[in-house]
Structure formats: C-alpha cells, structure tokens
Write an enzyme that holds these catalytic residues in place. Structure first.
Site, mmCIF file in Angstrom:
data_model
loop_
_atom_site.group_PDB
_atom_site.id
_atom_site.type_symbol
_atom_site.label_atom_id
_atom_site.label_comp_id
_atom_site.label_asym_id
_atom_site.label_seq_id
_atom_site.Cartn_x
_atom_site.Cartn_y
_atom_site.Cartn_z
ATOM 1 C CG ASP A 37 -1.790 1.245 1.288
ATOM 2 O OD1 ASP A 37 -2.251 1.703 0.221
ATOM 3 O OD2 ASP A 37 -2.006 1.758 2.406
ATOM 4 C CB ILE A 38 2.286 3.294 -2.678
ATOM 5 C CG1 ILE A 38 3.117 2.058 -3.048
ATOM 6 C CG2 ILE A 38 3.132 4.562 -2.806
ATOM 7 C CD1 ILE A 38 3.646 2.070 -4.467
ATOM 8 C CG ASP A 70 -6.183 3.844 -0.139
ATOM 9 O OD1 ASP A 70 -6.894 4.152 -1.118
ATOM 10 O OD2 ASP A 70 -5.812 4.680 0.707
ATOM 11 C CB THR A 106 2.877 9.542 5.426
ATOM 12 O OG1 THR A 106 2.081 10.723 5.375
ATOM 13 C CG2 THR A 106 3.943 9.706 6.491
ATOM 14 C CG ASN A 107 4.693 5.740 6.699
ATOM 15 O OD1 ASN A 107 5.892 5.964 6.764
ATOM 16 N ND2 ASN A 107 3.834 6.149 7.612
ATOM 17 C CG ASP A 166 -7.064 3.495 6.179
ATOM 18 O OD1 ASP A 166 -6.236 3.592 7.117
ATOM 19 O OD2 ASP A 166 -6.746 3.084 5.057
ATOM 20 C CB THR A 183 -1.565 10.588 5.102
ATOM 21 O OG1 THR A 183 -0.435 9.720 5.120
ATOM 22 C CG2 THR A 183 -1.098 12.016 4.924
#
Length: 256
Positions: free
Chosen positions: A6-7, A109, A10-11, A129, A132
């Site tokens: 999962d891009i 996502d 932030t991460n 979820d 960010t």
C-alpha cells in the site's frame, strides 16, 4: 507467498502473505526521489528479516495514491522479482460494487479495506482508515460502497499545529494520562487526542442517524490503535485489514 503493498502519501506499507497468515509487515517512508534499486534492495532486506528470499515471492499486488512513486516501485518489482505486479484500479475485480458519483476516483486502498471488511467481517460496515488522511467508507449488506467521507488525519493535523506555531513542540500522539493538562506538551497531547476522538465518535453517530440502520464499525490504519480501544463506537480494530482485502482481490482476479 504474496507481497501486498500500500503506497500512501507518508508511508509505503508492505505485508508478506503466506497463505492466510501475515508473515511480516514493514513500513518505508514514501519518497518520490528513491530509485527502483533502492526500493528493490529494501524489499529484499525485509524478506530476509522475515526468513524469506526472492524465490519465495509468487506475486505482488499494489494499491497506490502516489502516482509519482509507482514507476520506480513497479520497476523494482519487475527488476528484482521478475514479476509484473497487479495494480488495484480500473479493470480489477474487487467484489465491491461502487455506487458513488465518480467511481474512478475511489482509491485502491479504500476498495481493499472495503473488500476486507465485507468478506472477512460481513457487511453492513463502516470502515475507518486512520492514515495520512482519515477516511470513512460505508459498505451495505450487498457489498456496495454507497458513501464515504475524507478528513484530515491526526498526524497531519498535529504537524500543522506545531509547524505553524513556532513555540509549540512536536509531541507523540498518545492517549494522555488526563485531560487536566499542566504543561504545554501534555496540553497538546490531550487536545489532539480528545478533539480527534470526539470527532470520530460524532461522525459515526451521524452515519448512524442518517442511515437509520445498524452496522459494524471497523477501524484500521497505523494510528487506529491509539483510539480503537478507548471508545465503544468502534467494534473492531484490524491493522491488517487492507492486506486481507488485497489478498482477497488478488485471489478473485487470479482464479476468475
């Protein structure tokens, strides 16, 4: 083994799925300047840390909200694993019927989270979820995504607070010992925590009021753990919900 990625803004979060077991989960800071070689070497190192090697990887599935990172990351998968990754997007069967005004705008996502909630925990469900951004997605009993909400994530809100106020320090986002703060640091922690928690509870209540029906509330995302066990409004906290959803989406597209 399936590698689920999962891009996010932030991460980048990686999950190593050994059948139905999540054998390892790792985070990489999202940087558009990283090369495919850097990403490839990082993934190999994470595999080694989990006791796996490149040859153990059967396939890769990716969700992404950062197009600028996708070229390098996809190139890393092709170069280091000789695999063309599956991308959750248009043309992919998710098992979720998108009944929104602009279906193409719904992120992969969010769809993965909806699939995980619907097929693992059963719908109707409200999926929150904590990333960010904080996203809410409502999936009805038939598996249709019918409503959603997007708001600021607590980490983003906190960064804005101390980033635009010179005398306020950065603080860890945790549940404070008390709302009766006696220092600047504890006052910020209490303010961030209870203001955000109150917003979550009020948002869930508004969904219940307007839907006029019962549903599960399922939370995921890294910061979900901070709030999930401190409110009766959240029924389930599953930090691996997206990985489970991605594995289900992968199986649906490979076997159909």
């Amino acid at each position: 083994m399936l590698v689920a990625v999962d891009i996010g803004n932030t991460n980048i979060v990686l999950g190593f799925m050994d059948h139905s077991t999540i054998a390892g989960s790792y985070r990489i800071t999202t940087k558009t300047s990283r090369s495919s070689d850097e990403y490839g070497l990082m993934i190999k190192e994470f595999l080694n840390m989990s006791g796996y090697k490149v040859d153990d990887v059967d396939d890769v599935i990716i969700t992404s909200v950062v197009p600028k990172v996708m070229y390098s990351f996809r190139s890393a998968i092709i170069k280091f694993f000789d695999i063309e990754p599956m991308i959750v997007g248009p043309g992919i069967k998710t098992g979720i019927n998108i009944r929104m005004d602009d279906p193409a705008s719904v992120g992969g996502d969010i769809l993965a989270g909806c699939a995980g909630a619907h097929f693992v925990y059963n719908s109707p469900a409200l999926i929150i979820d904590f990333g960010t951004a904080t996203t809410y997605a409502y999936v009805d009993e038939s598996g249709a995504l019918t409503a959603g909400l997007i708001t600021v994530g607590i980490q983003s809100g906190a960064s804005a607070l101390w980033g635009q106020t010179a005398q306020l320090p950065e603080v860890e986002i945790i549940k404070p010992d008390s709302i009766l703060a006696s220092s600047t640091r504890s006052a910020m922690q209490a303010g961030l925590y209870y203001n955000f928690l109150g917003g979550v509870e009020r948002t869930i209540a508004q969904f219940r009021q307007e839907l006029d029906s019962d549903f599960k509330v399922i939370a995921t995302g890294g910061l979900g753990r901070v709030f999930a066990h401190d409110t009766d409004a959240i029924d389930i906290y599953d930090p691996n919900l997206l990985f489970k959803g991605m594995a289900l989406i992968y199986a649906r597209n490979v076997h159909n």
